[in-house]
Design a protein around this motif. Structure first.
Motif, PDB file in Angstrom:
ATOM      1  N   VAL A  82      39.067 -14.672  29.162  1.00 17.67           N
ATOM      2  CA  VAL A  82      40.116 -14.211  29.611  1.00 17.67           C
ATOM      3  C   VAL A  82      41.457 -15.148  29.216  1.00 17.67           C
ATOM      4  O   VAL A  82      41.377 -16.399  29.446  1.00 17.67           O
ATOM      5  CB  VAL A  82      40.089 -14.266  31.463  1.00 17.67           C
ATOM      6  CG1 VAL A  82      41.235 -14.198  32.139  1.00 17.67           C
ATOM      7  CG2 VAL A  82      38.848 -13.311  31.646  1.00 17.67           C
ATOM      8  N   ARG A  83      42.552 -14.636  28.991  1.00 12.26           N
ATOM      9  CA  ARG A  83      43.793 -15.180  28.376  1.00 12.26           C
ATOM     10  C   ARG A  83      44.894 -15.023  29.459  1.00 12.26           C
ATOM     11  O   ARG A  83      44.700 -13.859  30.245  1.00 12.26           O
ATOM     12  CB  ARG A  83      44.057 -14.741  27.185  1.00 12.26           C
ATOM     13  CG  ARG A  83      42.943 -14.411  26.066  1.00 12.26           C
ATOM     14  CD  ARG A  83      42.814 -13.314  25.295  1.00 12.26           C
ATOM     15  NE  ARG A  83      41.653 -13.292  24.581  1.00 12.26           N
ATOM     16  CZ  ARG A  83      41.623 -13.642  23.393  1.00 12.26           C
ATOM     17  NH1 ARG A  83      42.428 -14.188  22.673  1.00 12.26           N
ATOM     18  NH2 ARG A  83      40.442 -13.758  22.498  1.00 12.26           N
ATOM     19  N   VAL A  84      45.903 -15.961  29.260  1.00 12.46           N
ATOM     20  CA  VAL A  84      47.104 -15.545  29.926  1.00 12.46           C
ATOM     21  C   VAL A  84      47.595 -14.120  29.590  1.00 12.46           C
ATOM     22  O   VAL A  84      48.098 -13.384  30.614  1.00 12.46           O
ATOM     23  CB  VAL A  84      48.246 -16.405  29.698  1.00 12.46           C
ATOM     24  CG1 VAL A  84      49.731 -16.000  30.128  1.00 12.46           C
ATOM     25  CG2 VAL A  84      48.152 -17.863  30.044  1.00 12.46           C
ATOM     26  N   ILE A 127      41.307 -21.864  21.971  1.00  7.78           N
ATOM     27  CA  ILE A 127      40.814 -20.615  21.414  1.00  7.78           C
ATOM     28  C   ILE A 127      41.622 -20.011  20.305  1.00  7.78           C
ATOM     29  O   ILE A 127      42.724 -20.488  20.394  1.00  7.78           O
ATOM     30  CB  ILE A 127      40.688 -19.554  22.697  1.00  7.78           C
ATOM     31  CG1 ILE A 127      39.773 -18.218  22.372  1.00  7.78           C
ATOM     32  CG2 ILE A 127      42.032 -19.131  23.388  1.00  7.78           C
ATOM     33  CD1 ILE A 127      39.659 -17.332  23.670  1.00  7.78           C
ATOM     34  N   ASP A 128      41.143 -19.116  19.598  1.00  8.76           N
ATOM     35  CA  ASP A 128      41.607 -18.503  18.471  1.00  8.76           C
ATOM     36  C   ASP A 128      42.248 -19.413  17.426  1.00  8.76           C
ATOM     37  O   ASP A 128      43.396 -19.557  17.413  1.00  8.76           O
ATOM     38  CB  ASP A 128      42.760 -17.374  19.072  1.00  8.76           C
ATOM     39  CG  ASP A 128      42.307 -16.174  19.633  1.00  8.76           C
ATOM     40  OD1 ASP A 128      40.929 -15.989  19.639  1.00  8.76           O
ATOM     41  OD2 ASP A 128      43.064 -15.318  20.016  1.00  8.76           O
ATOM     42  N   TYR A 129      41.111 -19.855  16.793  1.00  8.04           N
ATOM     43  CA  TYR A 129      41.596 -20.496  15.419  1.00  8.04           C
ATOM     44  C   TYR A 129      41.968 -19.727  14.541  1.00  8.04           C
ATOM     45  O   TYR A 129      41.317 -19.133  13.728  1.00  8.04           O
ATOM     46  CB  TYR A 129      40.540 -21.477  15.036  1.00  8.04           C
ATOM     47  CG  TYR A 129      39.891 -22.427  16.178  1.00  8.04           C
ATOM     48  CD1 TYR A 129      40.495 -23.813  16.073  1.00  8.04           C
ATOM     49  CD2 TYR A 129      39.131 -22.328  17.281  1.00  8.04           C
ATOM     50  CE1 TYR A 129      40.105 -24.716  16.969  1.00  8.04           C
ATOM     51  CE2 TYR A 129      39.007 -23.088  18.326  1.00  8.04           C
ATOM     52  CZ  TYR A 129      39.126 -24.589  18.138  1.00  8.04           C
ATOM     53  OH  TYR A 129      38.911 -25.324  18.955  1.00  8.04           O
ATOM     54  N   ALA A 172      40.893  -5.899  27.004  1.00 10.05           N
ATOM     55  CA  ALA A 172      42.148  -5.445  27.062  1.00 10.05           C
ATOM     56  C   ALA A 172      42.983  -6.513  27.366  1.00 10.05           C
ATOM     57  O   ALA A 172      42.694  -7.362  28.283  1.00 10.05           O
ATOM     58  CB  ALA A 172      42.545  -4.195  27.964  1.00 10.05           C
ATOM     59  N   TYR A 173      44.187  -6.899  26.371  1.00  5.06           N
ATOM     60  CA  TYR A 173      44.925  -7.857  26.985  1.00  5.06           C
ATOM     61  C   TYR A 173      46.121  -7.469  26.273  1.00  5.06           C
ATOM     62  O   TYR A 173      46.181  -6.644  25.288  1.00  5.06           O
ATOM     63  CB  TYR A 173      44.652  -9.337  26.638  1.00  5.06           C
ATOM     64  CG  TYR A 173      44.000  -9.491  25.107  1.00  5.06           C
ATOM     65  CD1 TYR A 173      42.640  -9.727  24.829  1.00  5.06           C
ATOM     66  CD2 TYR A 173      44.644  -9.978  24.192  1.00  5.06           C
ATOM     67  CE1 TYR A 173      42.394 -10.014  23.625  1.00  5.06           C
ATOM     68  CE2 TYR A 173      44.580 -10.144  23.044  1.00  5.06           C
ATOM     69  CZ  TYR A 173      43.221 -10.211  22.621  1.00  5.06           C
ATOM     70  OH  TYR A 173      42.906 -10.648  21.408  1.00  5.06           O
ATOM     71  N   ALA A 174      47.453  -8.107  26.653  1.00  2.47           N
ATOM     72  CA  ALA A 174      48.696  -8.197  25.954  1.00  2.47           C
ATOM     73  C   ALA A 174      49.258  -9.591  25.683  1.00  2.47           C
ATOM     74  O   ALA A 174      48.228 -10.435  25.455  1.00  2.47           O
ATOM     75  CB  ALA A 174      49.387  -7.399  27.009  1.00  2.47           C
ATOM     76  N   THR A 228      50.675 -16.122  24.061  1.00  2.00           N
ATOM     77  CA  THR A 228      50.195 -16.068  25.646  1.00  2.00           C
ATOM     78  C   THR A 228      48.616 -15.354  25.230  1.00  2.00           C
ATOM     79  O   THR A 228      47.862 -15.863  26.074  1.00  2.00           O
ATOM     80  CB  THR A 228      50.912 -15.566  26.303  1.00  2.00           C
ATOM     81  OG1 THR A 228      51.251 -14.392  25.984  1.00  2.00           O
ATOM     82  CG2 THR A 228      51.964 -16.334  26.803  1.00  2.00           C
ATOM     83  N   ASP A 229      48.426 -14.602  24.196  1.00  2.00           N
ATOM     84  CA  ASP A 229      47.382 -13.985  24.092  1.00  2.00           C
ATOM     85  C   ASP A 229      46.068 -15.063  23.344  1.00  2.00           C
ATOM     86  O   ASP A 229      44.832 -14.563  23.409  1.00  2.00           O
ATOM     87  CB  ASP A 229      47.435 -12.732  23.324  1.00  2.00           C
ATOM     88  CG  ASP A 229      47.959 -12.981  21.946  1.00  2.00           C
ATOM     89  OD1 ASP A 229      49.328 -13.389  21.932  1.00  2.00           O
ATOM     90  OD2 ASP A 229      47.299 -12.809  21.210  1.00  2.00           O
ATOM     91  N   ASN A 230      46.714 -16.028  22.928  1.00  2.00           N
ATOM     92  CA  ASN A 230      45.965 -17.287  22.466  1.00  2.00           C
ATOM     93  C   ASN A 230      45.734 -18.507  23.289  1.00  2.00           C
ATOM     94  O   ASN A 230      45.335 -19.384  23.031  1.00  2.00           O
ATOM     95  CB  ASN A 230      46.266 -17.638  21.117  1.00  2.00           C
ATOM     96  CG  ASN A 230      46.042 -16.448  20.175  1.00  2.00           C
ATOM     97  OD1 ASN A 230      45.385 -15.675  20.473  1.00  2.00           O
ATOM     98  ND2 ASN A 230      47.094 -16.599  18.989  1.00  2.00           N
ATOM     99  N   THR A 231      46.008 -17.887  24.686  1.00  2.00           N
ATOM    100  CA  THR A 231      46.065 -18.983  25.778  1.00  2.00           C
ATOM    101  C   THR A 231      44.777 -19.038  26.759  1.00  2.00           C
ATOM    102  O   THR A 231      45.204 -17.961  27.529  1.00  2.00           O
ATOM    103  CB  THR A 231      47.272 -19.245  26.472  1.00  2.00           C
ATOM    104  OG1 THR A 231      48.322 -19.617  25.489  1.00  2.00           O
ATOM    105  CG2 THR A 231      47.315 -20.575  27.185  1.00  2.00           C
TER     106      THR A 231
HETATM  107 MG    MG Z   1      44.383 -14.102  19.345  1.00  2.00          MG
END
Ligand code: MG
Ligand code: AMP
Length: 504
Positions: A191-193, A270-272, A85-87, A260-263
């Motif tokens: 784990v992302r911001v 991350i997340d190319y 889960a993330y936002a 921020t979900d790609n940080t």
């Molecule tokens: Mg992403």
């Protein structure tokens, strides 16, 4: 041709050294589910060296069973699959619920040296976080991520990596029907911001603490024994982002979707998605078709990372101090280190790219002036610096290859005189300098037109030869290689690719 699959069925389950710590966090951190099997999985590429490092036998991964695991069609022994889960803030707008909508974390592998890596399938079917999406990935973006993430690794830039790409034998509906594929991605952490933001927005203080403790335990264990681990966590994440983005700037990498979900909190790229490398130097360069305002342009990346770190710091406030005013000022103090950390890292790198190892007054201006000239003269970023390397050793001359990269070569000549004067203050021999400069100025970057060409061949003709060749050339970006002229030069005008697509 795609990569070969061994026809043998495995007698014993394939051995993975799983120890799944994320799966032991509270259930509200994720949704447990299996990937969705696909019709006809075929191996496109296996990263053998990475498999070996992760303690997985590449020969086993090549079997029918191995390819079924890499396509989400069979369980890996010891895996505990889940969607995280993330936002996140997407293009500056808050989205309270994102999460792995098309990715599934199979588990965590302990590598031969004890380091831990997430093993994740991307494109493995719908999850509770899929919203309107189909949970699938398209071949083109999977190949792009494979090529670029491995190139970044070989350039020495922290990144998630690609263990394998498989085609699914299924069509995926986008504007057209496109071939589906799945990437197996390996990361020090997913784990992302945005993972912290997910709980922060829900005012779930227990979860924030558990997540921070998790990241410290798994990725920054040295911080555990310090006087203030949560302050140090923020400090560490800030420092890693600063260094990471400095590295991006030094090779001309444009992430394209720095939400921020790609940080990543561990400082990996991350997340190319619609990412690309810049050919001709210009700070306003944007490739992503969805970035209409240029929010994530090349020149904006350092500032955006700072903004994203601000979002991260905010989530940690309750852990920093019970007194919210004190917590805020402590967070601001730590965040405030970012601009200097970025500048130091970037300017040091820029000096090295010019072959300057002493730090002298005027170096910064010399570098900035070169960049300005490149911008005005539409000079290729990579070739200019690579071309400087032999120039510095006296092997080149003013009529050599670099000046011709500039529309007005005499402007470069003037700069070159200043630079040579400055070089004379260094104590390295010219040969040593050339050697050194070639270790920081790559000859090969994943140029966008070559990626597009490789993708087009694969999608239109089922021909993966250019994809394989590109991955191979980019695995050694700092060495001159025979028969590689095509991979080193910028696109001709008709080859220029102006927009890249997420393909989601
Ligand atoms: Mg992403
Ligand atoms: P991205 O732009 O790739 O970082 O993705 C942003 C969000 O959209 C994430 O929550 C993804 O999981 C989700 N997403 C992207 N593509 C798909 C898809 N095809 N199906 C379901 N969710 C997706």
């Amino acid at each position: 041709m795609a990569d070969f699959i061994r026809n043998a069925e495995m007698e014993h389950p394939i051995s993975f050294n799983f120890d799944n710590t994320y799966a032991r966090l509270p259930e509200r951190f994720f949704a447990r589910l299996e990937p969705t099997p696909v019709r006809l999985p075929e191996l496109i590429k296996l990263n053998e060296e990475l498999a070996q490092y992760l303690g997985i036998d590449p020969e086993e991964l090549r079997t029918v069973d191995g390819v079924r695991i890499l396509s989400g069609s069979k369980n890996a022994k010891g895996a505990e699959p889940l969607a995280m889960a993330y936002a996140g803030h997407q293009f500056g707008s808050w989205v309270p619920q994102l999460g792995d909508g098309r990715a599934i974390l199979l588990g965590e592998l302990v590598a031969s040296d004890g380091a831990r890596f997430d093993l994740q399938l991307k494109g493995s079917g719908r999850t509770p976080f899929s919203r309107m999406g189909d949970g699938r990935a398209v071949l083109g973006p999977v190949l792009r991520e494979y090529i670029v993430s491995e190139a970044m690794h070989c350039l020495g830039i922290p990144t998630t990596r690609a263990l394998a790409a498989v085609s699914t034998g299924e069509g995926v509906v986008r504007e057209n029907l496109l071939p589906g594929a799945i990437l197996t991605r390996v990361a020090k952490s997913h784990v992302r911001v945005g993972t912290f933001q997910f709980f922060s927005a829900r005012k779930d203080g227990d979860a924030i603490r558990a997540l921070a403790d998790y990241v410290i335990q798994r990725n920054f264990p040295d911080l555990k024994t310090g006087a203030s681990p949560y302050h140090d966590l923020l400090r560490e994440v800030v420092a890693r982002q600063a260094k990471l983005v400095a590295k991006w700037q030094l090779v001309g990498f444009i992430h394209g979707v720095m939400n921020t979900d790609n940080t990543s909190v561990v400082g990996e790229t991350i997340d190319y998605g619609p990412c690309a490398f810049m050919d001709f130097y210009h700070p306003d360069t944007v490739y992503s078709s969805i970035d209409q305002s240029g929010r994530y342009s090349f020149g904006n990346q350092p500032g955006i990372a700072y903004w994203n770190l601000g979002c991260f710091a905010q989530t940690l406030l309750p852990l920093l101090d019970e007194d919210s005013a004190k917590a805020l000022s402590q967070a601001e103090e730590i965040l405030g280190t970012y601009p200097d950390l970025f500048q130091q890292s970037y300017l040091l790198g820029l000096s090295k790219k010019m072959g300057l190892l002493k730090e002298l007054d005027g170096d910064q201006k010399l570098g900035q002036d070169l960049l300005r000239l490149m911008e005005q003269n539409e000079a290729d970023y990579t070739l200019t610096f690579r071309g400087l390397s032999p120039l510095g050793s006296g092997n080149g001359n003013a009529n050599g290859s670099v000046r011709h990269l500039f529309k007005k070569p005499d402007q470069f000549d003037e700069w070159e005189l200043r630079w040579r004067k400055r070089l004379s203050e260094e104590s390295f021999s010219p040969a040593q300098r050339e050697q050194f400069m070639k270790t920081v100025n790559p000859a090969f970057i994943p140029r966008n037109h070559l990626i597009e060409e490789a993708i087009k061949l694969a999608v239109d003709d089922n021909d993966f030869s250019e994809f394989h060749r590109l991955v191979e050339v980019l695995s050694n970006p700092y060495e001159n290689q025979a028969d590689t002229e095509k991979y080193a030069v910028p696109p001709r005008p008709e080859q220029i690719v102006r927009a890249t697509f997420c393909g989601t």
